[in-house]
Design a protein around this motif. Structure first.
Motif, PDB file in Angstrom:
ATOM      1  N   HIS A  68       0.826  -1.209   0.000  1.00 40.67           N
ATOM      2  CA  HIS A  68       0.000   0.000   0.000  1.00 40.67           C
ATOM      3  C   HIS A  68       0.866   1.268   0.000  1.00 40.67           C
ATOM      4  O   HIS A  68       0.375   2.358   0.267  1.00 40.67           O
ATOM      5  CB  HIS A  68      -0.949   0.004   1.200  1.00 40.67           C
ATOM      6  CG  HIS A  68      -2.044  -1.007   1.100  1.00 40.67           C
ATOM      7  ND1 HIS A  68      -1.900  -2.313   1.521  1.00 40.67           N
ATOM      8  CD2 HIS A  68      -3.310  -0.907   0.598  1.00 40.67           C
ATOM      9  CE1 HIS A  68      -3.023  -2.969   1.309  1.00 40.67           C
ATOM     10  NE2 HIS A  68      -3.883  -2.149   0.748  1.00 40.67           N
ATOM     11  N   HIS A  69       2.159   1.101  -0.272  1.00 44.10           N
ATOM     12  CA  HIS A  69       3.100   2.231  -0.398  1.00 44.10           C
ATOM     13  C   HIS A  69       3.177   3.064   0.882  1.00 44.10           C
ATOM     14  O   HIS A  69       3.303   4.290   0.830  1.00 44.10           O
ATOM     15  CB  HIS A  69       2.718   3.110  -1.593  1.00 44.10           C
ATOM     16  CG  HIS A  69       2.562   2.330  -2.872  1.00 44.10           C
ATOM     17  ND1 HIS A  69       3.634   1.775  -3.530  1.00 44.10           N
ATOM     18  CD2 HIS A  69       1.451   1.986  -3.586  1.00 44.10           C
ATOM     19  CE1 HIS A  69       3.202   1.136  -4.619  1.00 44.10           C
ATOM     20  NE2 HIS A  69       1.890   1.249  -4.676  1.00 44.10           N
ATOM     21  N   ILE A  70       3.072   2.374   2.028  1.00 43.41           N
ATOM     22  CA  ILE A  70       3.258   3.025   3.327  1.00 43.41           C
ATOM     23  C   ILE A  70       4.689   2.750   3.773  1.00 43.41           C
ATOM     24  O   ILE A  70       5.062   1.599   4.028  1.00 43.41           O
ATOM     25  CB  ILE A  70       2.283   2.467   4.385  1.00 43.41           C
ATOM     26  CG1 ILE A  70       0.831   2.597   3.924  1.00 43.41           C
ATOM     27  CG2 ILE A  70       2.496   3.159   5.726  1.00 43.41           C
ATOM     28  CD1 ILE A  70       0.335   4.005   3.789  1.00 43.41           C
ATOM     29  N   PRO A  71       5.546   3.775   3.846  1.00 46.44           N
ATOM     30  CA  PRO A  71       6.936   3.525   4.235  1.00 46.44           C
ATOM     31  C   PRO A  71       7.051   3.076   5.691  1.00 46.44           C
ATOM     32  O   PRO A  71       6.298   3.520   6.554  1.00 46.44           O
ATOM     33  CB  PRO A  71       7.616   4.879   4.021  1.00 46.44           C
ATOM     34  CG  PRO A  71       6.521   5.882   4.113  1.00 46.44           C
ATOM     35  CD  PRO A  71       5.283   5.212   3.576  1.00 46.44           C
ATOM     36  N   TRP A  72       8.003   2.192   5.933  1.00 48.81           N
ATOM     37  CA  TRP A  72       8.320   1.791   7.303  1.00 48.81           C
ATOM     38  C   TRP A  72       9.827   1.933   7.511  1.00 48.81           C
ATOM     39  O   TRP A  72      10.611   1.847   6.579  1.00 48.81           O
ATOM     40  CB  TRP A  72       7.858   0.364   7.598  1.00 48.81           C
ATOM     41  CG  TRP A  72       8.552  -0.719   6.807  1.00 48.81           C
ATOM     42  CD1 TRP A  72       8.158  -1.254   5.617  1.00 48.81           C
ATOM     43  CD2 TRP A  72       9.769  -1.390   7.160  1.00 48.81           C
ATOM     44  NE1 TRP A  72       9.050  -2.208   5.195  1.00 48.81           N
ATOM     45  CE2 TRP A  72      10.048  -2.326   6.127  1.00 48.81           C
ATOM     46  CE3 TRP A  72      10.652  -1.299   8.241  1.00 48.81           C
ATOM     47  CZ2 TRP A  72      11.168  -3.154   6.154  1.00 48.81           C
ATOM     48  CZ3 TRP A  72      11.779  -2.118   8.269  1.00 48.81           C
ATOM     49  CH2 TRP A  72      12.018  -3.045   7.226  1.00 48.81           C
ATOM     50  N   GLY A  73      10.192   2.200   8.750  1.00 51.27           N
ATOM     51  CA  GLY A  73      11.603   2.395   9.050  1.00 51.27           C
ATOM     52  C   GLY A  73      11.918   2.056  10.488  1.00 51.27           C
ATOM     53  O   GLY A  73      11.069   1.539  11.231  1.00 51.27           O
ATOM     54  N   ILE A  74      13.141   2.353  10.882  1.00 43.46           N
ATOM     55  CA  ILE A  74      13.652   1.957  12.197  1.00 43.46           C
ATOM     56  C   ILE A  74      14.332   3.138  12.866  1.00 43.46           C
ATOM     57  O   ILE A  74      15.130   3.838  12.242  1.00 43.46           O
ATOM     58  CB  ILE A  74      14.655   0.799  12.053  1.00 43.46           C
ATOM     59  CG1 ILE A  74      13.968  -0.456  11.495  1.00 43.46           C
ATOM     60  CG2 ILE A  74      15.332   0.487  13.379  1.00 43.46           C
ATOM     61  CD1 ILE A  74      14.937  -1.510  11.001  1.00 43.46           C
ATOM     62  N   VAL A  75      14.016   3.349  14.137  1.00 43.72           N
ATOM     63  CA  VAL A  75      14.741   4.303  14.981  1.00 43.72           C
ATOM     64  C   VAL A  75      15.214   3.515  16.196  1.00 43.72           C
ATOM     65  O   VAL A  75      14.401   3.032  16.985  1.00 43.72           O
ATOM     66  CB  VAL A  75      13.864   5.480  15.420  1.00 43.72           C
ATOM     67  CG1 VAL A  75      14.685   6.451  16.268  1.00 43.72           C
ATOM     68  CG2 VAL A  75      13.278   6.197  14.216  1.00 43.72           C
TER      69      VAL A  75
END
Length: 223
Positions: free
Chosen positions: A101-108
């Protein structure tokens, strides 16, 4: 919400088994009492120093001997970073759902960059992760909001439109300080001193497994 950011150890990736293996091997090598696996698990989010302290409780953390043991622990972990490590059960479908669904995910994370990058590479997540913010990238680490703001900036999404998922009070504090929607991952490596009153963390929501997290995230990002 337009993006999902995760803490690393104990939230996105289940790394405890490798830490347990290394710590218990260090105990055996020096004929020390074997530290209980469940106790090690509660210290993962506190970092290498806390885990090594379980093996050498008599040493001060600034003692050169302790620092040498800590470095050896990190070297052993870096050499075999994903022997028994994988995403938490149910996390692959969640990431695939976001990506489709083109929702970016990332890490902090507060995990050092060299270890974080090695771990993502070992799990074939490097190209999939939209942003990785580590302690070396900021002046102030979690619970300060600086790394949260940096992650939001790098994916060009307002902080208040990001979800942050974590398993430690500093994760929730950092997310709240950046006006993100915070989710407490109660399936993670909850520190002993904080695990009995999860509501006191003041997260926007608490989930007890990845299936609950997936359902909540879908609702928040409207997919």
């Amino acid at each position: 919400m337009k993006a999902v950011l995760f803490d690393l150890d104990g939230t996105l990736i289940d790394t405890a088994a490798d830490f347990i293996r290394i710590i218990q091997d260090m105990c055996r090598e020096e004929s020390r009492a074997i530290v209980d696996a469940d106790l090690i698990r509660t210290q993962v989010s506190e970092g290498a120093r806390a885990m090594v302290k379980l093996v050498y409780p008599e040493l001060e953390v600034d003692d050169p001997i302790f620092l040498a043991h800590r470095q050896r622990f990190l070297d052993l972990y870096g050499d075999d970073i994903a022997v028994d490590t994988d995403l938490f059960e149910g996390m692959y479908p969640l990431l695939e759902d976001l990506e489709s669904h083109h929702i970016p995910w990332g890490i902090v994370t507060n995990k050092p960059r060299w270890l974080s990058e090695s771990l993502l590479k070992a799990l074939n997540l490097t190209e999939r992760c939209a942003v990785l913010v580590c302690p070396e990238d900021v002046k102030h680490t979690k619970p300060d909001p600086e790394p949260m703001y940096l992650a939001a900036k790098q994916i060009d999404i307002a902080a208040e439109q990001c979800i942050y998922v974590g398993d430690h009070p500093r994760d929730i504090d950092a997310g709240r300080n950046a006006q993100m929607y915070t989710i407490l991952a109660a399936y993670g490596y909850l520190p002993l001193q904080y695990k009995d009153d999860l509501k006191a963390w003041q997260a926007d929501c608490i989930v007890h497994n990845v299936a609950e997290l997936h359902q909540l995230v879908r609702k928040l990002v409207n997919i």
